[in-house]
Design an enzyme around this catalytic site. Structure first.
Site, PDB file in Angstrom:
ATOM      1  N   ASP A 150       0.808  -1.224   0.000  1.00 55.34           N
ATOM      2  CA  ASP A 150       0.000   0.000   0.000  1.00 55.34           C
ATOM      3  C   ASP A 150       0.841   1.274   0.000  1.00 55.34           C
ATOM      4  OD1 ASP A 150      -2.441  -1.338  -0.003  1.00 55.34           O
ATOM      5  OD2 ASP A 150      -2.468  -1.515   2.177  1.00 55.34           O
ATOM      6  N   ARG A 191     -17.644  -4.276 -17.346  1.00 55.95           N
ATOM      7  CA  ARG A 191     -17.207  -5.506 -16.687  1.00 55.95           C
ATOM      8  C   ARG A 191     -16.340  -5.165 -15.473  1.00 55.95           C
ATOM      9  NH1 ARG A 191     -20.614  -7.224 -19.408  1.00 55.95           N
ATOM     10  NH2 ARG A 191     -20.567  -8.915 -20.963  1.00 55.95           N
ATOM     11  N   GLN A 201      -1.801  -9.395  -6.566  1.00 56.07           N
ATOM     12  CA  GLN A 201      -0.898  -8.241  -6.454  1.00 56.07           C
ATOM     13  C   GLN A 201       0.187  -8.439  -5.406  1.00 56.07           C
ATOM     14  OE1 GLN A 201      -3.670  -4.462  -6.734  1.00 56.07           O
ATOM     15  NE2 GLN A 201      -4.822  -6.280  -6.171  1.00 56.07           N
TER      16      GLN A 201
END
Length: 322
Positions: free
Chosen positions: A129, A246, A254
């Protein structure tokens, strides 16, 4: 106090480059005549004495591997005074003179608790993050961004072929840094992050309509998981614009994969810096990337800093996804 044996652990969410940091800790320690114990499963392993001796040869090949060879886990018991006392007792029993803790804010709080109890500790920031306030860069961020970008580039091909909109959810429960970085890199139509509110009509629907007028036949919307439900956003887009939409949730993919060169180098520098800080007699520190170098800071001061949001990335996002 002289340092004869160092312990190293990984805690919290895994991040590509953790193994590279472990390797650097072990090799730097060994180069200085210090033995090293790997503590498996984070603070849970420390409490239970789940350790393995590591030497320079045992960490061969780690540089290129994602995940963490020491495993990672969360430990509720360690949050109690009894659990912390047991961890300190284990350190004394095993002869651990200093501890390197690799992870995020929660990992650093654990290191702080140990430091207050007399165990020398240094933290290494590792989270995809990139939301640890004391450092501009955290281990794993670059790899996670590149993994997401590779998937989005592949999605773009099919979105163009079918003239669709793709809503892509990336990780970031409380932080939008990864979403913004990826959004800039892929040329997204919009990036939605938990730190900022959004006007759906102005910031998404109007941009898509304007794109259609100028012959853009597909759109990529990047959503940080903490912003809201991607399925609901996709439904709103379809109802407002009529564009077939979509949803793709990238999820934990990740976190995996071989770390990029940037993550390998940063992890190696931070691992070496953590050991050198312990050898210099420091404790209660966290290593951080500041400007163009690696420094060490007081953990309490680092944890007291407000949550980091890279406003410069957000400004760039707003200016370049017109």
């Amino acid at each position: 106090m002289s340092i004869n044996r160092i312990g190293v652990l990984t805690s919290g969410g895994d991040a590509p480059g953790m193994n590279a940091a472990i390797r650097a800790v072990v090799r730097t320690a060994r180069a200085n005549g210090v033995s090293c114990l790997g503590i498996r499963r984070g603070y849970n392993g420390l409490i239970n004495g789940d350790v393995v001796e590591l030497d320079a040869r045992s960490v061969d090949g780690l540089l290129v591997k994602g995940g963490t060879m020491l495993y990672t886990a969360r430990c509720e018991e360690f949050k109690t005074e009894e659990g912390q006392k047991r961890a300190r007792d284990i350190c004394r029993y095993l002869g651990i003179d200093g501890l390197v803790a690799i992870g995020g804010d929660g990992t650093f709080r654990g290191a702080l608790d140990l430091s207050r109890g007399g165990v020398s500790t240094v933290g290494i920031p590792a989270t995809i993050d990139n939301d640890i306030a004391c450092t501009r860069y955290t281990i794993g961020y670059d790899t996670a961004c590149n993994t997401a970008l590779d998937a989005i580039d592949r999605l773009r091909d099919t979105m163009q072929s079918h003239e669709r909109c793709s809503v892509v959810e990336v990780m970031g429960h409380r932080s939008g840094n990864l979403a913004m970085y990826v959004g800039i890199a892929c040329g997204a139509t919009a990036v939605l992050v938990p730190e900022k509110s959004v006007d759906m009509e102005r910031d998404i629907f109007d941009r898509m309509r304007d794109g259609r007028i100028h012959h853009r036949n597909h759109h990529i919307i990047i959503v940080a998981e903490g912003f809201g439900h991607a399925d609901a956003i996709a439904k709103d887009i379809h109802e407002a614009t009529g564009v077939e939409t979509r949803v793709t949730v990238l999820g934990h993919v990740q976190r995996g994969g071989s770390p990029t060169a940037r993550d390998r180098v940063n992890a190696t520098q931070m691992g070496a810096a953590a050991v050198n800080a312990l050898l210099a007699g420091k404790t209660n520190r966290v290593v951080a990337a500041v400007n163009d170098g690696i420094v060490d800071l007081d953990i309490e001061e680092a944890l007291a800093l407000p949550p980091v949001f890279h406003e410069d990335l957000y400004v760039t996002t707003r200016q370049t996804i017109l």
